[in-house]
Design a protein around this motif. Sequence first.
Motif, PDB file in Angstrom:
ATOM      1  N   GLU A 251      73.461  52.191  62.975  1.00  0.00           N
ATOM      2  CA  GLU A 251      73.841  53.313  62.551  1.00  0.00           C
ATOM      3  C   GLU A 251      74.039  52.918  61.417  1.00  0.00           C
ATOM      4  OE1 GLU A 251      77.629  56.591  62.203  1.00  0.00           O
ATOM      5  OE2 GLU A 251      77.226  55.520  64.087  1.00  0.00           O
ATOM      6  N   ASN A 252      74.741  52.494  60.751  1.00  0.00           N
ATOM      7  CA  ASN A 252      74.630  51.543  59.371  1.00  0.00           C
ATOM      8  C   ASN A 252      73.491  51.484  58.805  1.00  0.00           C
ATOM      9  OD1 ASN A 252      77.779  51.905  59.664  1.00  0.00           O
ATOM     10  ND2 ASN A 252      77.829  49.931  60.058  1.00  0.00           N
ATOM     11  N   LYS A 253      73.085  50.564  58.967  1.00  0.00           N
ATOM     12  CA  LYS A 253      71.364  50.359  58.396  1.00  0.00           C
ATOM     13  C   LYS A 253      70.567  51.342  58.848  1.00  0.00           C
ATOM     14  CE  LYS A 253      68.746  46.797  57.375  1.00  0.00           C
ATOM     15  NZ  LYS A 253      69.354  46.449  56.313  1.00  0.00           N
ATOM     16  N   GLY A 254      70.438  52.421  59.578  1.00  0.00           N
ATOM     17  CA  GLY A 254      70.028  53.358  59.677  1.00  0.00           C
ATOM     18  C   GLY A 254      70.458  54.541  57.897  1.00  0.00           C
ATOM     19  N   GLU A 255      72.078  54.362  57.773  1.00  0.00           N
ATOM     20  CA  GLU A 255      72.137  55.318  56.934  1.00  0.00           C
ATOM     21  C   GLU A 255      71.748  54.630  55.501  1.00  0.00           C
ATOM     22  OE1 GLU A 255      76.662  56.548  55.077  1.00  0.00           O
ATOM     23  OE2 GLU A 255      76.607  55.025  56.772  1.00  0.00           O
ATOM     24  N   GLU A 256      72.004  53.376  55.321  1.00  0.00           N
ATOM     25  CA  GLU A 256      70.989  52.636  54.085  1.00  0.00           C
ATOM     26  C   GLU A 256      69.533  52.926  53.861  1.00  0.00           C
ATOM     27  OE1 GLU A 256      70.809  48.207  53.971  1.00  0.00           O
ATOM     28  OE2 GLU A 256      73.276  48.462  54.689  1.00  0.00           O
ATOM     29  N   VAL A 257      68.449  52.974  55.064  1.00  0.00           N
ATOM     30  CA  VAL A 257      67.215  53.620  55.302  1.00  0.00           C
ATOM     31  C   VAL A 257      67.481  55.308  54.351  1.00  0.00           C
ATOM     32  CG1 VAL A 257      65.158  53.701  56.431  1.00  0.00           C
ATOM     33  CG2 VAL A 257      66.666  51.841  56.727  1.00  0.00           C
TER      34      VAL A 257
ATOM     35  N   ALA B 101      61.373  60.846  42.883  1.00  0.00           N
ATOM     36  CA  ALA B 101      59.792  61.534  42.677  1.00  0.00           C
ATOM     37  C   ALA B 101      59.389  62.954  42.353  1.00  0.00           C
ATOM     38  CB  ALA B 101      59.134  62.203  44.377  1.00  0.00           C
ATOM     39  N   THR B 102      60.928  63.685  42.658  1.00  0.00           N
ATOM     40  CA  THR B 102      60.940  65.069  42.060  1.00  0.00           C
ATOM     41  C   THR B 102      61.867  64.870  41.090  1.00  0.00           C
ATOM     42  OG1 THR B 102      62.903  65.300  44.133  1.00  0.00           O
ATOM     43  CG2 THR B 102      60.326  65.056  44.622  1.00  0.00           C
ATOM     44  N   ASP B 103      62.301  64.419  40.805  1.00  0.00           N
ATOM     45  CA  ASP B 103      62.817  64.093  39.765  1.00  0.00           C
ATOM     46  C   ASP B 103      64.260  65.513  39.391  1.00  0.00           C
ATOM     47  OD1 ASP B 103      62.398  63.299  37.283  1.00  0.00           O
ATOM     48  OD2 ASP B 103      62.219  64.929  35.808  1.00  0.00           O
ATOM     49  N   ASP B 104      65.310  65.306  40.425  1.00  0.00           N
ATOM     50  CA  ASP B 104      66.161  65.635  41.179  1.00  0.00           C
ATOM     51  C   ASP B 104      67.497  64.133  41.142  1.00  0.00           C
ATOM     52  OD1 ASP B 104      68.276  66.413  42.693  1.00  0.00           O
ATOM     53  OD2 ASP B 104      67.159  67.922  43.603  1.00  0.00           O
ATOM     54  N   GLU B 105      67.887  64.137  39.867  1.00  0.00           N
ATOM     55  CA  GLU B 105      69.064  63.628  39.735  1.00  0.00           C
ATOM     56  C   GLU B 105      70.262  63.508  41.459  1.00  0.00           C
ATOM     57  OE1 GLU B 105      70.320  64.187  36.149  1.00  0.00           O
ATOM     58  OE2 GLU B 105      68.548  63.033  34.327  1.00  0.00           O
ATOM     59  N   GLN B 106      70.486  64.887  41.091  1.00  0.00           N
ATOM     60  CA  GLN B 106      71.451  65.274  41.967  1.00  0.00           C
ATOM     61  C   GLN B 106      70.661  64.201  43.860  1.00  0.00           C
ATOM     62  OE1 GLN B 106      72.646  68.828  42.840  1.00  0.00           O
ATOM     63  NE2 GLN B 106      75.203  67.761  44.343  1.00  0.00           N
ATOM     64  N   LEU B 107      69.936  64.644  43.765  1.00  0.00           N
ATOM     65  CA  LEU B 107      69.161  63.460  45.244  1.00  0.00           C
ATOM     66  C   LEU B 107      69.152  62.174  45.241  1.00  0.00           C
ATOM     67  CD1 LEU B 107      68.352  64.585  48.199  1.00  0.00           C
ATOM     68  CD2 LEU B 107      66.044  64.190  47.313  1.00  0.00           C
ATOM     69  N   GLU B 108      69.058  62.002  44.008  1.00  0.00           N
ATOM     70  CA  GLU B 108      68.486  60.874  43.879  1.00  0.00           C
ATOM     71  C   GLU B 108      69.834  59.942  43.675  1.00  0.00           C
ATOM     72  OE1 GLU B 108      67.759  57.095  40.409  1.00  0.00           O
ATOM     73  OE2 GLU B 108      66.638  59.366  40.464  1.00  0.00           O
ATOM     74  N   ALA B 109      70.803  60.513  43.619  1.00  0.00           N
ATOM     75  CA  ALA B 109      72.604  59.382  43.252  1.00  0.00           C
ATOM     76  C   ALA B 109      73.116  59.644  44.814  1.00  0.00           C
ATOM     77  CB  ALA B 109      73.350  60.938  42.629  1.00  0.00           C
ATOM     78  N   GLU B 110      73.039  60.654  45.540  1.00  0.00           N
ATOM     79  CA  GLU B 110      73.035  60.798  46.664  1.00  0.00           C
ATOM     80  C   GLU B 110      73.091  59.432  47.823  1.00  0.00           C
ATOM     81  OE1 GLU B 110      72.680  64.906  48.920  1.00  0.00           O
ATOM     82  OE2 GLU B 110      73.709  65.696  47.135  1.00  0.00           O
ATOM     83  N   GLY B 111      71.241  59.456  46.723  1.00  0.00           N
ATOM     84  CA  GLY B 111      71.017  58.853  47.990  1.00  0.00           C
ATOM     85  C   GLY B 111      71.643  57.427  47.589  1.00  0.00           C
ATOM     86  N   LYS B 112      71.727  56.777  46.230  1.00  0.00           N
ATOM     87  CA  LYS B 112      71.870  55.710  45.698  1.00  0.00           C
ATOM     88  C   LYS B 112      73.983  55.447  46.600  1.00  0.00           C
ATOM     89  CE  LYS B 112      70.037  54.863  41.230  1.00  0.00           C
ATOM     90  NZ  LYS B 112      69.943  54.869  40.252  1.00  0.00           N
ATOM     91  N   GLY B 113      74.288  56.608  46.967  1.00  0.00           N
ATOM     92  CA  GLY B 113      75.686  56.894  47.213  1.00  0.00           C
ATOM     93  C   GLY B 113      76.254  56.168  48.673  1.00  0.00           C
ATOM     94  N   ASP B 114      74.614  56.819  49.798  1.00  0.00           N
ATOM     95  CA  ASP B 114      74.393  57.075  51.067  1.00  0.00           C
ATOM     96  C   ASP B 114      74.162  55.173  51.366  1.00  0.00           C
ATOM     97  OD1 ASP B 114      75.012  59.197  51.423  1.00  0.00           O
ATOM     98  OD2 ASP B 114      72.995  60.105  52.108  1.00  0.00           O
ATOM     99  N   GLN B 115      73.477  54.868  49.918  1.00  0.00           N
ATOM    100  CA  GLN B 115      72.785  53.482  50.805  1.00  0.00           C
ATOM    101  C   GLN B 115      74.435  52.850  50.475  1.00  0.00           C
ATOM    102  OE1 GLN B 115      69.722  52.030  48.727  1.00  0.00           O
ATOM    103  NE2 GLN B 115      68.934  53.883  48.027  1.00  0.00           N
TER     104      GLN B 115
END
Length: 57
Positions: free
Chosen positions: A8-14, A25-39
């Motif tokens: 589950e943790n590895k899935g969250e990272e991926v 890719a979409t220039d969405d800084e908020q989505l990018e930040a959420e992704g970094k937070g999830d990782q």
Amino acid sequence: MGLDDKIENKGEEVAGKAKEGLGKATDDEQLEAEGKGDQASGHIKQAGEKIKDVFKS
């Protein structure tokens, strides 16, 4: 509990990495930040699992 949590943790990272890539890719800084937070969250949880493994041994 151990293996399921690790998967589950590895899935969250991926998923975080994918979210970060989509944000870039979409220039969405908020989505990018959420992704970094999830990782980061996934990495922290993985570290916790490794500590548990050490104490089980």
